[in-house]
Design an enzyme around this catalytic site. Structure first.
Site, PDB file in Angstrom:
ATOM      1  N   VAL A 129     -20.782  90.204   0.192  1.00  0.00           N
ATOM      2  CA  VAL A 129     -21.369  90.128  -1.250  1.00  0.00           C
ATOM      3  C   VAL A 129     -20.288  89.980  -2.359  1.00  0.00           C
ATOM      4  O   VAL A 129     -20.051  89.120  -2.972  1.00  0.00           O
ATOM      5  CB  VAL A 129     -22.325  91.212  -1.543  1.00  0.00           C
ATOM      6  CG1 VAL A 129     -22.539  91.278  -3.060  1.00  0.00           C
ATOM      7  CG2 VAL A 129     -23.603  90.852  -0.813  1.00  0.00           C
ATOM      8  N   ASP A 134     -11.500  97.893  -2.479  1.00  0.00           N
ATOM      9  CA  ASP A 134     -12.018  97.971  -1.317  1.00  0.00           C
ATOM     10  C   ASP A 134     -11.198  99.193  -0.549  1.00  0.00           C
ATOM     11  O   ASP A 134      -9.887  99.031  -0.830  1.00  0.00           O
ATOM     12  CB  ASP A 134     -12.175  96.874  -0.509  1.00  0.00           C
ATOM     13  CG  ASP A 134     -12.824  96.743   0.820  1.00  0.00           C
ATOM     14  OD1 ASP A 134     -14.145  95.794   0.916  1.00  0.00           O
ATOM     15  OD2 ASP A 134     -12.940  97.656   1.685  1.00  0.00           O
ATOM     16  N   THR A 193     -25.326  99.298   2.154  1.00  0.00           N
ATOM     17  CA  THR A 193     -26.488 100.465   2.277  1.00  0.00           C
ATOM     18  C   THR A 193     -27.217 100.329   3.698  1.00  0.00           C
ATOM     19  O   THR A 193     -28.243  99.610   3.659  1.00  0.00           O
ATOM     20  CB  THR A 193     -27.273  99.781   1.095  1.00  0.00           C
ATOM     21  OG1 THR A 193     -27.617  98.494   1.018  1.00  0.00           O
ATOM     22  CG2 THR A 193     -26.785 100.261  -0.198  1.00  0.00           C
ATOM     23  N   CYS A 195     -29.630  92.616   6.421  1.00  0.00           N
ATOM     24  CA  CYS A 195     -30.548  92.965   5.412  1.00  0.00           C
ATOM     25  C   CYS A 195     -31.896  92.832   6.017  1.00  0.00           C
ATOM     26  O   CYS A 195     -32.704  93.874   5.789  1.00  0.00           O
ATOM     27  CB  CYS A 195     -30.605  91.266   4.600  1.00  0.00           C
ATOM     28  SG  CYS A 195     -29.033  91.341   3.427  1.00  0.00           S
ATOM     29  N   ARG A 243     -23.541  92.565  12.709  1.00  0.00           N
ATOM     30  CA  ARG A 243     -24.086  93.734  12.434  1.00  0.00           C
ATOM     31  C   ARG A 243     -25.932  93.781  12.791  1.00  0.00           C
ATOM     32  O   ARG A 243     -26.422  92.609  12.526  1.00  0.00           O
ATOM     33  CB  ARG A 243     -24.195  93.927  11.096  1.00  0.00           C
ATOM     34  CG  ARG A 243     -23.022  94.359  10.487  1.00  0.00           C
ATOM     35  CD  ARG A 243     -22.721  94.619   9.134  1.00  0.00           C
ATOM     36  NE  ARG A 243     -22.795  93.566   8.210  1.00  0.00           N
ATOM     37  CZ  ARG A 243     -22.484  93.262   6.997  1.00  0.00           C
ATOM     38  NH1 ARG A 243     -22.291  94.039   6.477  1.00  0.00           N
ATOM     39  NH2 ARG A 243     -22.880  91.878   6.516  1.00  0.00           N
TER      40      ARG A 243
HETATM   41  N1  NAD Z   1     -24.474  90.097   3.532  1.00  0.00           N
HETATM   42  C1  NAD Z   1     -25.377  89.706   2.950  1.00  0.00           C
HETATM   43  O1  NAD Z   1     -25.999  88.817   3.244  1.00  0.00           O
HETATM   44  C2  NAD Z   1     -26.125  90.285   1.771  1.00  0.00           C
HETATM   45  C3  NAD Z   1     -27.026  89.408   0.878  1.00  0.00           C
HETATM   46  C4  NAD Z   1     -27.547  90.282   0.004  1.00  0.00           C
HETATM   47  C5  NAD Z   1     -27.387  91.659  -0.296  1.00  0.00           C
HETATM   48  N2  NAD Z   1     -26.622  92.320   0.425  1.00  0.00           N
HETATM   49  C6  NAD Z   1     -26.261  93.771   0.154  1.00  0.00           C
HETATM   50  O2  NAD Z   1     -25.080  93.754  -0.424  1.00  0.00           O
HETATM   51  C7  NAD Z   1     -24.281  95.176  -0.217  1.00  0.00           C
HETATM   52  C8  NAD Z   1     -23.157  94.589   0.601  1.00  0.00           C
HETATM   53  O3  NAD Z   1     -23.217  94.007   1.699  1.00  0.00           O
HETATM   54  P1  NAD Z   1     -22.038  93.348   2.477  1.00  0.00           P
HETATM   55  O4  NAD Z   1     -22.935  92.201   3.307  1.00  0.00           O
HETATM   56  O5  NAD Z   1     -21.028  92.491   1.194  1.00  0.00           O
HETATM   57  O6  NAD Z   1     -21.444  94.194   3.360  1.00  0.00           O
HETATM   58  P2  NAD Z   1     -19.932  94.346   3.740  1.00  0.00           P
HETATM   59  O7  NAD Z   1     -19.848  95.107   4.684  1.00  0.00           O
HETATM   60  O8  NAD Z   1     -19.617  92.576   4.183  1.00  0.00           O
HETATM   61  O9  NAD Z   1     -18.733  94.661   2.794  1.00  0.00           O
HETATM   62  C9  NAD Z   1     -18.727  95.891   2.195  1.00  0.00           C
HETATM   63  C10 NAD Z   1     -17.428  96.103   1.844  1.00  0.00           C
HETATM   64  O10 NAD Z   1     -17.418  97.434   1.087  1.00  0.00           O
HETATM   65  C11 NAD Z   1     -16.306  98.331   1.531  1.00  0.00           C
HETATM   66  N3  NAD Z   1     -16.624  99.594   1.346  1.00  0.00           N
HETATM   67  C12 NAD Z   1     -17.305 100.283   1.765  1.00  0.00           C
HETATM   68  N4  NAD Z   1     -17.255 101.478   1.118  1.00  0.00           N
HETATM   69  C13 NAD Z   1     -16.527 101.416  -0.031  1.00  0.00           C
HETATM   70  C14 NAD Z   1     -16.196 102.228  -1.002  1.00  0.00           C
HETATM   71  N5  NAD Z   1     -16.692 103.343  -1.375  1.00  0.00           N
HETATM   72  N6  NAD Z   1     -15.313 101.673  -1.880  1.00  0.00           N
HETATM   73  C15 NAD Z   1     -14.827 100.407  -1.835  1.00  0.00           C
HETATM   74  N7  NAD Z   1     -15.393  99.573  -0.822  1.00  0.00           N
HETATM   75  C16 NAD Z   1     -16.222 100.123  -0.020  1.00  0.00           C
HETATM   76  C17 NAD Z   1     -16.183  97.780   3.073  1.00  0.00           C
HETATM   77  O11 NAD Z   1     -14.713  98.054   3.333  1.00  0.00           O
HETATM   78  C18 NAD Z   1     -16.404  96.092   3.100  1.00  0.00           C
HETATM   79  O12 NAD Z   1     -15.160  95.471   2.842  1.00  0.00           O
HETATM   80  C19 NAD Z   1     -25.332  95.647   0.822  1.00  0.00           C
HETATM   81  O13 NAD Z   1     -26.286  96.429  -0.044  1.00  0.00           O
HETATM   82  C20 NAD Z   1     -26.224  94.482   1.335  1.00  0.00           C
HETATM   83  O14 NAD Z   1     -27.544  95.006   1.673  1.00  0.00           O
HETATM   84  C21 NAD Z   1     -25.904  91.696   1.542  1.00  0.00           C
END
Ligand code: NAD
Length: 401
Positions: free
Chosen positions: A11, A29, A83, A257, A325
């Site tokens: 995201v 990050d 999350t 998700c 995941r």
């Molecule tokens: N991946 C999807 O398709 C998608 C779609 C819609 C919503 N979401 C939601 O978006 C959110 C993020 O998901 P994502 O898929 O991008 O996750 P991701 O695991 O791809 O990325 C998360 C990033 O955050 C970093 N991170 C973790 N803790 C941190 C912190 N305290 N400070 C800074 N960086 C930190 C991690 O190193 C990682 O690079 C989640 O709530 C998810 O449910 C994801």
């Protein structure tokens, strides 16, 4: 305007790539390896081209960092951290808490804080705002808003620009500023009356998918028992021009998700004394599909998998991404190994997983197709073993759901 995006994963990096055209973006990050990679212009996310990142770096409009002090003077902060579910399969807001700590400890002036991470209704109001205030040395009055992310990694037709975006602020001013921010790179913004509505809508979108996938997974078991094709039956039902939406069966649901968000909704429902039996059952049906698949394969192979070499084809949770995941392949492999099968897997997009490498697409007694990437040759799959079980419905002339 300077924007900090906390979390540079699927995201956060996707947003960074779009926002880079209009703002100076600081991609924060806490994974130093990812930060180093991003600063050398290499994207680790499908759908975010390295060339775009390099363009913004060169123009001085993008920088990745793991240092909180780099976000001290931004105007907008976007939270995009994981999350997940805890070991007990409960909502786990520890990453959100850590992001709030980074914001609270480093930002000294009032900013607009937008949460894009998926969570239950009330997270912005009752969790994020108080947490940031708790971690701030002095009481700074920030603006708070939610805009749940709808990105579908690997998808070509819908992106940040043409996917309508829900949003709501805790105050009218926060809503206005949020609209101003996203309207630079998103065509359609939909304001709702409260952050809780936006948070609940996001959870319901994915719960809708999970429930329908569970329904079709159950239906696949029914059609098999009846000796008819699930795919032909679904295609037949899909000729109705209204009131029907086609979902297809699979070995289960994966990703960050669909297997996770409905549990956030169920947890908050139960906390408020409302039933979530339907949502809980759908989750169970999808989790049980891996066992059903292995049961079918075992029955077709003399009733025992002991000592048989089984190749699982495709371990990513969906085609054309490297994301593993919550992948259904994990449970399929677990069931196979419990029954004594010698399991390897082939996935040239994922390549390495759990310390194991992708095996060649050949030489097995049994192949189970869990995910079919476009780049994987169908004939190669068919030739990989004398018995093939396809859970995707994409391989012609073999056994399947
Ligand atoms: N991946 C999807 O398709 C998608 C779609 C819609 C919503 N979401 C939601 O978006 C959110 C993020 O998901 P994502 O898929 O991008 O996750 P991701 O695991 O791809 O990325 C998360 C990033 O955050 C970093 N991170 C973790 N803790 C941190 C912190 N305290 N400070 C800074 N960086 C930190 C991690 O190193 C990682 O690079 C989640 O709530 C998810 O449910 C994801």
């Amino acid at each position: 305007m300077k924007v900090a995006i906390i979390g540079q994963g699927y995201v956060g990096l996707t947003i960074s790539a779009f926002a880079g055209e209009f703002f100076e973006v600081i991609g924060f990050d806490n994974n130093q390896k990812i930060v180093g990679q991003l600063n050398s212009g290499i994207s680790h996310i499908e759908g975010v081209e390295s060339s775009v990142l390099q363009k913004w770096i060169k123009a001085g409009r993008y920088k990745a960092t793991a240092s909180g002090s780099d976000i001290a003077d931004v105007d907008v902060v976007v939270i995009a951290v994981p999350t997940p579910l805890s070991k007990e399969r409960q909502p786990d807001l520890t990453y959100i808490d850590a992001a709030c700590k980074t914001i609270g400890e480093n930002i000294k002036n009032p900013v607009l804080v937008i949460n894009e991470s998926t969570s239950f209704p009330g997270t912005l109001r009752n969790y994020i705002k108080p947490a940031i205030e708790k971690y701030s040395a002095s009481l700074i009055v920030h603006l708070y808003a939610i805009s749940p992310e709808r990105v579908d990694p690997g998808r070509g037709d819908y992106n940040q620009k043409n996917t309508p975006r829900l949003y709501a602020g805790l105050t009218t001013k926060a809503s206005e500023k949020t609209r101003e921010f996203y309207s630079r790179f998103c065509d359609q913004l939909v304001e709702v009356s409260s952050p809780e509505v936006a948070e609940a809508a996001k959870l319901f979108e994915n719960t809708f998918r999970q429930v329908n996938i569970a329904l079709v997974n159950e239906f696949a078991q029914i059609t098999n028992a009846l000796g008819i094709s699930v795919y032909e039956t679904l295609d037949a039902a899909n000729t109705k021009p209204y009131g029907f939406m086609k979902f297809t069966p699979s070995a289960g649901v994966g990703g960050h998700c669909i297997p996770v968000d409905p549990t956030y909704l169920a947890a908050v429902a139960e906390e408020h004394g409302a039933p979530a039996t339907f949502i809980r059952r759908a989750n169970d049906v999808n989790l049980e599909m891996s066992k059903y698949v292995v049961d079918r394969v075992q029955a077709d192979n003399g009733g025992s998998l002991q000592g048989k070499s089984v190749l699982v084809v495709g371990v990513a949770y969906k085609p054309n991404v490297a994301d593993v995941r919550e992948t259904a392949a994990e449970l399929v492999i677990e069931h196979l190994r419990k029954r004594g099968a010698v399991v390897s897997w082939h996935d040239e997009v994922v390549d390495t997983w759990h310390g194991e490498s992708s095996a060649p697409l050949s030489g097995a007694d049994i192949a189970i197709v869990v995910t079919k990437h476009d780049s994987v040759d169908e004939n190669g799959i068919v030739a990989s073993a004398p018995y093939i079980f396809d859970t995707t419905g994409k391989i012609k002339g073999v056994k399947g759901l």
